[in-house]
Motif scaffolding. Sequence first.
Motif, PDB file in Angstrom:
ATOM      1  N   ILE A  91       6.094   6.765   3.847  1.00 57.02           N
ATOM      2  CA  ILE A  91       4.877   7.871   3.703  1.00 57.02           C
ATOM      3  C   ILE A  91       4.967   9.138   3.770  1.00 57.02           C
ATOM      4  O   ILE A  91       4.428   9.841   3.106  1.00 57.02           O
ATOM      5  CB  ILE A  91       3.850   7.202   5.070  1.00 57.02           C
ATOM      6  CG1 ILE A  91       3.516   5.742   4.941  1.00 57.02           C
ATOM      7  CG2 ILE A  91       2.678   8.284   5.305  1.00 57.02           C
ATOM      8  CD1 ILE A  91       2.731   5.295   6.148  1.00 57.02           C
ATOM      9  N   ASN A  92       5.967   9.592   4.581  1.00 57.97           N
ATOM     10  CA  ASN A  92       6.294  10.868   4.725  1.00 57.97           C
ATOM     11  C   ASN A  92       6.934  11.640   3.549  1.00 57.97           C
ATOM     12  O   ASN A  92       6.685  12.780   3.070  1.00 57.97           O
ATOM     13  CB  ASN A  92       7.533  11.175   5.748  1.00 57.97           C
ATOM     14  CG  ASN A  92       7.849  12.370   6.173  1.00 57.97           C
ATOM     15  OD1 ASN A  92       8.698  13.053   5.327  1.00 57.97           O
ATOM     16  ND2 ASN A  92       7.431  13.196   7.113  1.00 57.97           N
ATOM     17  N   LEU A 114       9.107   2.466   7.023  1.00 53.74           N
ATOM     18  CA  LEU A 114       7.956   2.543   6.143  1.00 53.74           C
ATOM     19  C   LEU A 114       7.318   3.901   6.196  1.00 53.74           C
ATOM     20  O   LEU A 114       6.897   4.630   5.488  1.00 53.74           O
ATOM     21  CB  LEU A 114       6.797   1.472   6.416  1.00 53.74           C
ATOM     22  CG  LEU A 114       5.970   1.102   5.461  1.00 53.74           C
ATOM     23  CD1 LEU A 114       7.042   0.871   4.006  1.00 53.74           C
ATOM     24  CD2 LEU A 114       5.042  -0.218   5.657  1.00 53.74           C
ATOM     25  N   ASN A 115       7.160   4.562   7.417  1.00 53.56           N
ATOM     26  CA  ASN A 115       6.836   5.644   7.750  1.00 53.56           C
ATOM     27  C   ASN A 115       7.852   6.769   6.989  1.00 53.56           C
ATOM     28  O   ASN A 115       7.031   7.834   6.518  1.00 53.56           O
ATOM     29  CB  ASN A 115       6.923   6.036   9.344  1.00 53.56           C
ATOM     30  CG  ASN A 115       5.777   7.114   9.621  1.00 53.56           C
ATOM     31  OD1 ASN A 115       4.807   6.964   9.321  1.00 53.56           O
ATOM     32  ND2 ASN A 115       6.226   7.904  10.601  1.00 53.56           N
ATOM     33  N   THR A 160       6.423  10.483   0.486  1.00 54.68           N
ATOM     34  CA  THR A 160       5.353  10.607  -0.531  1.00 54.68           C
ATOM     35  C   THR A 160       4.646  11.852  -0.234  1.00 54.68           C
ATOM     36  O   THR A 160       4.261  12.624  -1.414  1.00 54.68           O
ATOM     37  CB  THR A 160       4.510   9.388  -0.421  1.00 54.68           C
ATOM     38  OG1 THR A 160       5.119   8.074  -0.418  1.00 54.68           O
ATOM     39  CG2 THR A 160       3.269   9.321  -1.500  1.00 54.68           C
ATOM     40  N   ASN A 161       4.131  12.272   0.903  1.00 49.22           N
ATOM     41  CA  ASN A 161       3.450  13.700   1.134  1.00 49.22           C
ATOM     42  C   ASN A 161       4.233  14.788   0.659  1.00 49.22           C
ATOM     43  O   ASN A 161       3.740  15.641   0.166  1.00 49.22           O
ATOM     44  CB  ASN A 161       3.210  13.748   2.542  1.00 49.22           C
ATOM     45  CG  ASN A 161       1.619  12.774   2.698  1.00 49.22           C
ATOM     46  OD1 ASN A 161       0.494  13.234   2.098  1.00 49.22           O
ATOM     47  ND2 ASN A 161       1.652  11.852   3.409  1.00 49.22           N
ATOM     48  N   MET A 167       0.773  -1.128  -0.018  1.00 49.92           N
ATOM     49  CA  MET A 167       0.067  -0.152  -0.211  1.00 49.92           C
ATOM     50  C   MET A 167       0.857   1.214   0.200  1.00 49.92           C
ATOM     51  O   MET A 167       0.764   2.112  -0.733  1.00 49.92           O
ATOM     52  CB  MET A 167      -1.009  -0.016   1.111  1.00 49.92           C
ATOM     53  CG  MET A 167      -2.085  -1.077   0.981  1.00 49.92           C
ATOM     54  SD  MET A 167      -2.814  -1.176   2.919  1.00 49.92           S
ATOM     55  CE  MET A 167      -3.381   0.440   3.184  1.00 49.92           C
ATOM     56  N   VAL A 168       2.013   1.131   1.026  1.00 48.28           N
ATOM     57  CA  VAL A 168       2.837   2.472   0.901  1.00 48.28           C
ATOM     58  C   VAL A 168       3.589   2.713  -0.242  1.00 48.28           C
ATOM     59  O   VAL A 168       3.449   3.649  -0.873  1.00 48.28           O
ATOM     60  CB  VAL A 168       3.695   2.493   2.254  1.00 48.28           C
ATOM     61  CG1 VAL A 168       4.585   3.363   2.214  1.00 48.28           C
ATOM     62  CG2 VAL A 168       2.704   2.416   3.634  1.00 48.28           C
ATOM     63  N   ASN A 205       9.142   4.158  12.113  1.00 45.31           N
ATOM     64  CA  ASN A 205       9.777   3.094  11.344  1.00 45.31           C
ATOM     65  C   ASN A 205      10.377   3.467   9.908  1.00 45.31           C
ATOM     66  O   ASN A 205       9.769   4.700   9.258  1.00 45.31           O
ATOM     67  CB  ASN A 205       8.968   1.742  11.264  1.00 45.31           C
ATOM     68  CG  ASN A 205       7.902   1.757  10.903  1.00 45.31           C
ATOM     69  OD1 ASN A 205       7.536   2.578   9.874  1.00 45.31           O
ATOM     70  ND2 ASN A 205       6.613   1.188  11.422  1.00 45.31           N
ATOM     71  N   SER A 214       3.123   1.623  -3.166  1.00 49.72           N
ATOM     72  CA  SER A 214       2.442   1.574  -4.492  1.00 49.72           C
ATOM     73  C   SER A 214       1.781   3.080  -4.610  1.00 49.72           C
ATOM     74  O   SER A 214       1.854   3.647  -5.524  1.00 49.72           O
ATOM     75  CB  SER A 214       1.141   0.681  -4.841  1.00 49.72           C
ATOM     76  OG  SER A 214       0.081   1.046  -3.836  1.00 49.72           O
ATOM     77  N   ASN A 215       1.625   3.776  -3.285  1.00 54.00           N
ATOM     78  CA  ASN A 215       1.187   5.082  -3.242  1.00 54.00           C
ATOM     79  C   ASN A 215       2.654   6.082  -3.771  1.00 54.00           C
ATOM     80  O   ASN A 215       2.470   6.975  -4.309  1.00 54.00           O
ATOM     81  CB  ASN A 215       0.798   5.553  -1.822  1.00 54.00           C
ATOM     82  CG  ASN A 215      -0.722   5.363  -1.758  1.00 54.00           C
ATOM     83  OD1 ASN A 215      -1.529   6.270  -2.643  1.00 54.00           O
ATOM     84  ND2 ASN A 215      -1.157   4.272  -1.537  1.00 54.00           N
TER      85      ASN A 215
END
Lengths: 167, 167
Positions: free
Chosen positions: A148-149, A144-145, A151-152, A16-17, A142, A19-20
């Motif tokens: 996420i960060n 993965l975070n 990507t934003n 999910m992460v 972690n 692919s975003n």
Amino acid sequence: MSTNTIISEKELFIKMVISNWDLQVGRMNSLIAKLSDEELSTPTAPGRNTGVYLLGHLAAVSDGMFAFLGIGEKLNPKMEELFVRNPEGSGMEKPSVAELKDYWNEVNALLSEKMSQIAPEEWFNRHTAVSEEDFAKEPHRNKLNIVINRTNHLSYHLGQLVYLVKK
Amino acid sequence: MSTNTIISEKELFIKMVISNWDLQVGRMNSLIAKLSDEELSTPTAPGRNTGVYLLGHLAAVSDGMFAFLGIGEKLNPKMEELFVRNPEGSGMEKPSVAELKDYWNEVNALLSEKMSQIAPEEWFNRHTAVSEEDFAKEPHRNKLNIVINRTNHLSYHLGQLVYLVKK
């Protein structure tokens, strides 16, 4: 992913992460393809960064991810100096648009390759900018975070870069 | 979260995603607090959306999340018409800046409350815009993925809204 493969929860969440992340990188690539070098060299709004500076900035930030994720060193450490530690008007000599596009593509290709080799368990370990003590209290900080960060962060600048597309 | 609480993997993933959503909402709130109504009513760049339109757009998109997540209906369905289905120059009468700020705050407060009540297992079920058939093939298209996607959408427009801050 085959429809018949049973994947773990961890693997699903990683997918999910990532692919975003891939989605936003793809949007950036489509936008770059749409703009001439001249358009990319224009300020995104009056008195704001040019597309070229933001491209260098995004590429340098991607390049910084290797170390955070513990999968290598920067391909080109001087880019951080030019596009992260210093503003556009620093007066420092900068690479050409073509060089920056190559840098962006190289960094992201290698990042994709190396991220795909990270074991599911490893993604949930702390990233290198968090202390062991803090991580014990905040296990969401972690590796993965970081993705996420970032990507934003990419989305944020994409919102600015899209202003280079003539209406 | 207490440091002594052992949380499940699923709960950790959810926390990562929601904390990034909260982070961007917090940035939006700080930005709104920094801008006068007059500044917010200015185009983010020449010929582009005003801050007010983007505020309405972001609030309406947040309002659409209730249905996607299966936790309720829109607080104000006409906002989607004004700020998602139609562009700024539609000529349709729009609410005042104060009303839009209230709407943004109400939607996000209720969204936070309702999201916190979603059971961990439920977050990994399909969101309402994916068919059961597609979801079987693409299990990452779950409710949590909607939040990841909307967080990036918020970041994208934050990148534009920040241009309203005078240098």
